[in-house]
Design a protein around this motif. Structure first.
Motif, PDB file in Angstrom:
ATOM      1  N   TRP A  48      33.422  13.179  25.942  1.00  0.00           N
ATOM      2  CA  TRP A  48      33.459  12.106  26.055  1.00  0.00           C
ATOM      3  C   TRP A  48      33.184  11.127  26.975  1.00  0.00           C
ATOM      4  CZ3 TRP A  48      36.921   9.704  21.742  1.00  0.00           C
ATOM      5  CH2 TRP A  48      36.820   8.237  21.820  1.00  0.00           C
ATOM      6  N   LEU A  49      34.264  11.679  28.448  1.00  0.00           N
ATOM      7  CA  LEU A  49      33.164  11.017  29.576  1.00  0.00           C
ATOM      8  C   LEU A  49      31.709  11.258  30.410  1.00  0.00           C
ATOM      9  CD1 LEU A  49      34.280   9.686  32.111  1.00  0.00           C
ATOM     10  CD2 LEU A  49      33.995  12.144  33.008  1.00  0.00           C
ATOM     11  N   MET A  50      31.398  12.017  29.711  1.00  0.00           N
ATOM     12  CA  MET A  50      29.713  12.238  29.825  1.00  0.00           C
ATOM     13  C   MET A  50      29.283  11.469  28.774  1.00  0.00           C
ATOM     14  SD  MET A  50      29.392  14.608  32.201  1.00  0.00           S
ATOM     15  CE  MET A  50      27.291  15.282  31.831  1.00  0.00           C
ATOM     16  N   LEU A  51      29.508  10.906  27.259  1.00  0.00           N
ATOM     17  CA  LEU A  51      28.996  10.408  26.937  1.00  0.00           C
ATOM     18  C   LEU A  51      29.207   9.072  26.801  1.00  0.00           C
ATOM     19  CD1 LEU A  51      29.070  12.794  23.399  1.00  0.00           C
ATOM     20  CD2 LEU A  51      27.109  12.294  25.651  1.00  0.00           C
ATOM     21  N   ARG A  52      30.151   8.382  27.162  1.00  0.00           N
ATOM     22  CA  ARG A  52      31.012   7.285  26.696  1.00  0.00           C
ATOM     23  C   ARG A  52      31.281   6.665  28.271  1.00  0.00           C
ATOM     24  NH1 ARG A  52      33.045   6.930  21.815  1.00  0.00           N
ATOM     25  NH2 ARG A  52      33.203   5.394  22.238  1.00  0.00           N
ATOM     26  N   GLY A  53      30.803   7.728  29.757  1.00  0.00           N
ATOM     27  CA  GLY A  53      31.393   6.733  30.286  1.00  0.00           C
ATOM     28  C   GLY A  53      32.493   6.348  31.115  1.00  0.00           C
ATOM     29  N   LEU A 220      35.785   6.402  16.019  1.00  0.00           N
ATOM     30  CA  LEU A 220      36.383   6.610  17.865  1.00  0.00           C
ATOM     31  C   LEU A 220      34.971   5.697  18.675  1.00  0.00           C
ATOM     32  CD1 LEU A 220      37.420   9.384  18.264  1.00  0.00           C
ATOM     33  CD2 LEU A 220      38.491   7.918  18.697  1.00  0.00           C
ATOM     34  N   GLY A 221      34.176   5.681  17.705  1.00  0.00           N
ATOM     35  CA  GLY A 221      33.006   4.174  18.319  1.00  0.00           C
ATOM     36  C   GLY A 221      31.771   4.975  18.530  1.00  0.00           C
ATOM     37  N   PHE A 222      31.659   6.884  18.704  1.00  0.00           N
ATOM     38  CA  PHE A 222      30.186   7.306  18.691  1.00  0.00           C
ATOM     39  C   PHE A 222      29.261   6.767  17.558  1.00  0.00           C
ATOM     40  CE2 PHE A 222      33.844   9.656  20.410  1.00  0.00           C
ATOM     41  CZ  PHE A 222      33.192  10.100  21.323  1.00  0.00           C
ATOM     42  N   ALA A 223      28.128   6.383  18.080  1.00  0.00           N
ATOM     43  CA  ALA A 223      26.907   5.691  17.631  1.00  0.00           C
ATOM     44  C   ALA A 223      26.241   6.845  16.813  1.00  0.00           C
ATOM     45  CB  ALA A 223      25.394   5.970  18.246  1.00  0.00           C
ATOM     46  N   PRO A 224      25.689   6.724  15.920  1.00  0.00           N
ATOM     47  CA  PRO A 224      25.882   7.807  14.425  1.00  0.00           C
ATOM     48  C   PRO A 224      24.649   9.062  15.169  1.00  0.00           C
ATOM     49  CG  PRO A 224      25.440   5.593  14.367  1.00  0.00           C
ATOM     50  CD  PRO A 224      25.600   5.515  15.078  1.00  0.00           C
ATOM     51  N   GLU A 225      23.690   8.777  16.473  1.00  0.00           N
ATOM     52  CA  GLU A 225      23.630  10.482  16.686  1.00  0.00           C
ATOM     53  C   GLU A 225      23.541  10.942  17.627  1.00  0.00           C
ATOM     54  OE1 GLU A 225      18.607   9.593  17.635  1.00  0.00           O
ATOM     55  OE2 GLU A 225      19.736   7.274  18.281  1.00  0.00           O
ATOM     56  N   LEU A 226      24.651  10.074  17.955  1.00  0.00           N
ATOM     57  CA  LEU A 226      25.899  10.999  18.630  1.00  0.00           C
ATOM     58  C   LEU A 226      27.220  12.077  18.064  1.00  0.00           C
ATOM     59  CD1 LEU A 226      27.331   9.165  21.775  1.00  0.00           C
ATOM     60  CD2 LEU A 226      25.931  10.934  21.949  1.00  0.00           C
ATOM     61  N   ALA A 227      27.229  11.585  16.690  1.00  0.00           N
ATOM     62  CA  ALA A 227      28.188  12.289  15.681  1.00  0.00           C
ATOM     63  C   ALA A 227      27.369  13.554  15.361  1.00  0.00           C
ATOM     64  CB  ALA A 227      27.917  11.263  14.338  1.00  0.00           C
ATOM     65  N   ARG A 228      25.631  13.225  14.910  1.00  0.00           N
ATOM     66  CA  ARG A 228      24.634  14.767  15.540  1.00  0.00           C
ATOM     67  C   ARG A 228      24.499  15.606  16.658  1.00  0.00           C
ATOM     68  NH1 ARG A 228      18.858  15.885  12.825  1.00  0.00           N
ATOM     69  NH2 ARG A 228      19.613  13.843  12.063  1.00  0.00           N
ATOM     70  N   GLY A 229      24.719  15.035  17.871  1.00  0.00           N
ATOM     71  CA  GLY A 229      24.987  15.577  19.045  1.00  0.00           C
ATOM     72  C   GLY A 229      26.072  16.528  19.260  1.00  0.00           C
ATOM     73  N   VAL A 230      27.528  15.769  19.047  1.00  0.00           N
ATOM     74  CA  VAL A 230      29.042  16.820  19.220  1.00  0.00           C
ATOM     75  C   VAL A 230      28.759  17.702  18.217  1.00  0.00           C
ATOM     76  CG1 VAL A 230      29.653  14.907  20.550  1.00  0.00           C
ATOM     77  CG2 VAL A 230      29.822  14.644  18.214  1.00  0.00           C
ATOM     78  N   PHE A 231      28.211  17.308  16.551  1.00  0.00           N
ATOM     79  CA  PHE A 231      28.267  18.224  15.907  1.00  0.00           C
ATOM     80  C   PHE A 231      27.464  19.766  16.471  1.00  0.00           C
ATOM     81  CE2 PHE A 231      25.747  20.286  12.843  1.00  0.00           C
ATOM     82  CZ  PHE A 231      26.739  21.414  11.974  1.00  0.00           C
ATOM     83  N   CYS A 232      26.891  19.391  17.156  1.00  0.00           N
ATOM     84  CA  CYS A 232      25.317  20.557  17.928  1.00  0.00           C
ATOM     85  C   CYS A 232      26.521  21.579  18.610  1.00  0.00           C
ATOM     86  CB  CYS A 232      24.259  19.933  18.076  1.00  0.00           C
ATOM     87  SG  CYS A 232      23.467  19.920  16.828  1.00  0.00           S
ATOM     88  N   LEU A 233      27.064  20.757  19.624  1.00  0.00           N
ATOM     89  CA  LEU A 233      28.201  21.018  20.445  1.00  0.00           C
ATOM     90  C   LEU A 233      28.948  21.808  19.735  1.00  0.00           C
ATOM     91  CD1 LEU A 233      28.312  17.880  22.943  1.00  0.00           C
ATOM     92  CD2 LEU A 233      26.996  19.686  23.436  1.00  0.00           C
TER      93      LEU A 233
END
Length: 274
Positions: A48-53, A220-233
């Motif tokens: 979260w910190l890395m992605l959201r600051g 939680l306010g994640f952008a759509p592309e990040l939804a895929r990114g965190v799924f990959c994680l």
């Protein structure tokens, strides 16, 4: 001197970043010294910190972690998992098997979470413009189907009549809504889609893992592309686990199905050159 200074500034600006600041003996992540983060925050908090600051609060991190845990694995019949095992049996090291598998997480296999967030967002825009939930859902779903085809991301499952992960995730969402930690508007939209599908198909088409995690990421306010990114994680954990298990079996060149099983040939019968 001016040329040297300009070159140094060009180099410094070339990979400018707000994520990490490194100097000899010093590593700051989003402003936090790494030694203060180590042992004091969880891995989901670090993501979260890395992605959201900023760091999430405890309940945000708990809900985020629940979504990550739910998506880790879905068995060898999931293409990404099968690819990791096949790649390992073909001699690839773990990193190669993981890269091969993660590359398969595109729009068809792995993209439904992002697509579901995009669908929810489109419906939310209609509601903010004054449409009722029912009209916004119907218009949003119809627009999505017209643009992308009849498959609706986040609903129904080819294997599970009811995806066992979704109700638990939605229960956590509801718990957070009652505590006023999240708005709940995306959960309302997702359930509105379920109701529309039920009315159109006369049978339940329940939310699946992608639809439920999309609710969480959107809330939680994640952008759509990040939804895929965190799924990959998340899925990378299952991919690594299966690749490692396959490594221990010492099997070579495993294909997509047992070689004892024939495939169907649909071409011309045997023929010969004149």
């Amino acid at each position: 001197m001016t040329q040297a200074f300009d070159a140094a500034k060009l180099a410094a600006d070339y990979w400018s970043t707000s994520i990490i600041d490194i100097h000899p003996g010093s590593i700051n992540v989003r402003g936090f010294p790494i030694q203060e983060l180590i042992g004091n925050i969880s891995f989901p908090q670090m993501i979260w910190l890395m992605l959201r600051g900023e760091l999430p609060d405890t309940e945000q991190a708990r809900l985020f972690e629940a979504a990550l845990v739910s998506s880790v694995d879905h068995g060898p019949h999931a293409p990404s998992i099968a690819i990791s095992r096949m790649a390992t049996s073909c001699g690839l090291p773990l990193n190669g098997a993981m890269a091969s598998a993660i590359n398969a997480l595109d729009d068809v296999h792995g993209g439904a979470g992002q697509q579901a967030v995009e669908l929810y967002d489109a419906i939310d825009v209609r509601m903010q413009a004054g449409a009722t939930l029912e009209h916004a859902v119907e218009q949003g779903v119809d627009a999505f189907i017209a643009a992308h085809g009849k498959y609706l991301p986040g609903f129904g499952h080819r294997f599970h009549p009811v995806d066992p992960r979704a109700p638990r995730l939605l229960a956590l969402v509801d718990e957070n809504v009652r505590a006023e930690r999240i708005s709940g508007r995306y959960a309302v939209i997702a359930r509105g889609i379920e109701a529309l599908l039920m009315s159109r198909k006369s049978k339940p088409v329940p939310m699946n893992i992608d639809g439920a995690t999309a609710v969480i990421y959107a809330e939680l306010g994640f952008a759509p592309e990040l939804a895929r990114g965190v799924f990959c994680l998340s899925r990378a954990v299952g991919i690594l686990s299966h690749a490692w298990e396959q490594r221990g079996r010492k099997e070579r060149n495993k294909g997509p199905m047992p070689r004892q099983m024939a495939y169907t040939y649909t071409g011309k019968p045997e023929r010969h050159l004149p």
